[in-house]
Scaffold this active site. Structure first.
Site, short mmCIF file in Angstrom:
data_model
loop_
_atom_site.label_atom_id
_atom_site.label_comp_id
_atom_site.label_asym_id
_atom_site.label_seq_id
_atom_site.Cartn_x
_atom_site.Cartn_y
_atom_site.Cartn_z
N LYS A 44 0.86 -1.20 0.00
CA LYS A 44 0.00 0.00 0.00
C LYS A 44 0.89 1.25 0.00
CE LYS A 44 -0.31 -0.16 5.05
NZ LYS A 44 -1.03 -0.77 6.18
N TYR A 261 16.58 30.23 7.78
CA TYR A 261 15.44 30.96 8.39
C TYR A 261 15.53 30.95 9.91
CZ TYR A 261 12.85 31.11 3.98
OH TYR A 261 12.43 31.37 2.71
#
Ligand SMILES: *Cc1c(COP(=O)(O)O)cnc(C)c1O
Length: 373
Positions: A44, A261
Site C-alpha cells: 500500500k 530561516y
C-alpha cells in the site's frame, strides 16, 4: 504540444535509490522465520513510497504470490504488471466500483455486514473470493464478534462470498508484552472457529516476532521489507531506500554568522556550509531540522556524518560540511539524507515520526533508481 524535455529527463534535486535485491532478501528473511505460513507483502502507499510496480515485480519474481494494497487504484496498478498474483484491497469495497474489482480481479477485505451486502449486491455473488476482516480489539476495521457469528450462520451468504482469508490486525504487535496481544489472539481463535477451513492472517511485520500463534497461515509484512524498524528496540533488516540530495552551493561562513530561516544555526568556527536541493516540499519534513543549534539531525557525505544546519526550507536544506571529505563536499556532489550511513529511523525520530510516514511522504520530485531485481 509535445514537451521537448520529458519531466523524467529534467534535473532532480534529489535521488531515491531503491535496492530491490535488499528488498527481496528482507522478504526471504521473513519467510524463513514464519515456517509453513505463507509470506505475503503489503505494498500500500505506492509500495511504501518506493513504487508499487517495481517493488511488487521484484517480490513476485522471488515467489511472493499475495499482495495487499489499500485502495482499488493500487490494485489496478498492480494488476497491470502482475496478471497472476492474488491482490487484496485492505480498505475494502468501495460502493459503485464493482466493475473495477471484477476487471482487475481484486479481492476486497470486507469488514462489516453492510459492506458484505454492498459487495454481494454489485457482484451478484459470483465475484472474486474475498477476505473477511474481524475486529479483535483495535476498533478500526472489521466485523464485530456478533456480526461474524451472524455471517457464519448464514450459509447462503457465505456460499456466495467464498471467503478465502480471515484476517484481523494487532494494535500493539510492536510491544510484545502488551496485554492486548493475548486478548486479540484469543478473539481471533474464536472467530476462526466460526469459519472452519478458511486460512487465517493476523501478523504485520511486528507480529513476525510474536511466534506461530500470530503467524497463522499467512503473514502480511510491510515496513520490515522496506528496511525500516517495526518496533522501538529491534534492528531493522537490510537498508532498501537511500535518499540523497544534490549540493547546489557550498559557502565559507565565518564564526557567529547565521544560517537559514530564523538564524537558528550559528557556527562557532569558520565553516563550510553546503546547500542541498531537497526540502520539506520533497517530504523531508521541516521538523527534522528542528530549531535548536545544533538540532542533532545529521546527513552524510561519502559515509561521514555531518550536521544538518538550521531549519529546513521548502526546497533546500543546509549541512555543515566543515568536517566532510573535501573532494566529495563540492557543488554537484551528493549528500545522503538517509540510507546506509544515516538510518531512516534516526531521521524519522528527529521529526517525532516513524519510518512509515517518512517513506510514504517522499513525493515525486526525486530521480528514482532501482538496483538489482
Ligand atoms: C499496513 C498493514 C500491514 C503491514 O504493516 P507493517 O507494520 O508495515 O508491517 C499489515 N496488515 C494491515 C491490515 C495493514 O493495514
Amino acid at each position: 504540444m509535445q514537451p521537448s524535455h520529458p519531466l523524467s529527463s529534467l534535473p532532480a534535486g534529489g535521488r531515491l535509490t531503491i535496492g530491490l535485491d535488499a528488498l527481496v532478501a528482507n522478504w526471504r528473511d521473513i519467510r524463513a522465520r514464519v515456517g509453513a505460513a505463507e509470506t505475503a507483502a503489503v505494498v500500500k502507499g505506492d509500495g511504501y513510497g518506493l513504487g508499487v510496480e517495481p517493488v511488487a515485480r521484484a517480490l513476485a519474481a522471488a515467489g511472493c504470490r499475495t499482495f495487499f494494497v489499500a485502495l482499488p487504484r493500487g490494485g489496478v496498478r498492480l494488476r497491470a504488471v502482475l496478471p497472476d498474483v492474488t491482490i487484496y484491497v485492505l480498505n475494502g469495497f468501495f460502493d459503485g466500483a464493482g466493475a473495477v474489482y471484477r476487471d482487475a480481479r481484486l479481492r476486497p477485505v470486507l469488514g462489516s455486514l453492510a459492506e458484505v451486502d454492498a459487495w454481494l449486491a454489485e457482484t451478484g455473488g459470483d465475484g472474486e473470493p474475498v477476505a473477511l476482516h474481524v475486529d479483535t480489539g483495535m476498533n478500526r476495521l472489521g466485523l464485530s464478534a456478533a456480526e461474524a457469528a451472524a455471517l457464519s450462520a448464514d450459509a447462503g451468504r457465505l456460499a456466495r462470498l467464498r471467503p478465502a482469508l480471515l484476517m484481523s490486525h494487532l494494535a500493539c504487535a510492536d510491544q510484545p508484552e502488551h496485554v492486548l496481544n493475548g486478548e486479540q489472539i484469543r478473539r481471533f481463535a474464536a472467530a476462526r472457529a466460526l469459519f472452519p477451513g478458511v486460512p487465517g492472517s493476523l501478523s504485520n511485520s511486528a507480529g513476525v516476532d510474536l511466534g506461530p500463534a500470530v503467524h497463522q497461515d499467512l503473514v502480511r509484512p510491510g515496513i520490515a521489507l522496506y528496511g525500516a524498524r517495526w518496533a522501538a528496540n529491534v534492528p531493522p533488516l537490510r537498508t532498501v531506500a537511500t535518499l540523497e540530495g544534490r549540493l547546489i552551493q557550498v559557502n565559507d561562513v565565518p564564526p557567529g554568522a547565521a544560517v537559514g530561516y530564523g538564524a537558528t544555526f550559528r557556527p562557532a568556527r569558520p565553516s563550510r556550509i553546503g546547500v542541498v536541493s531537497v526540502g520539506y516540499a520533497d517530504g523531508f519534513l521541516r521538523r527534522i531540522g528542528g530549531g535548536a543549534t545544533p538540532s542533532g539531525a545529521v546527513a552524510a557525505v561519502a559515509g561521514v556524518r555531518v550536521p544538518i544546519a538550521g531549519r529546513i526550507s521548502m526546497d533546500m536544506l543546509a549541512v555543515d560540511l566543515t568536517d566532510a571529505p573535501r573532494e566529495a563536499a563540492v557543488r554537484g556532489g551528493w549528500v545522503e539524507l538517509f540510507g546506509p550511513t544515516v538510518p531512516i529511523d534516526e531521521v524519522a525520530a528527529h521529526a517525532e515520526t516513524i519510518g512509515w510516514e517518512l517513506l510514504t511522504g517522499l513525493g515525486d520530485r526525486y530521480e528514482r533508481r532501482y538496483l538489482g531485481g
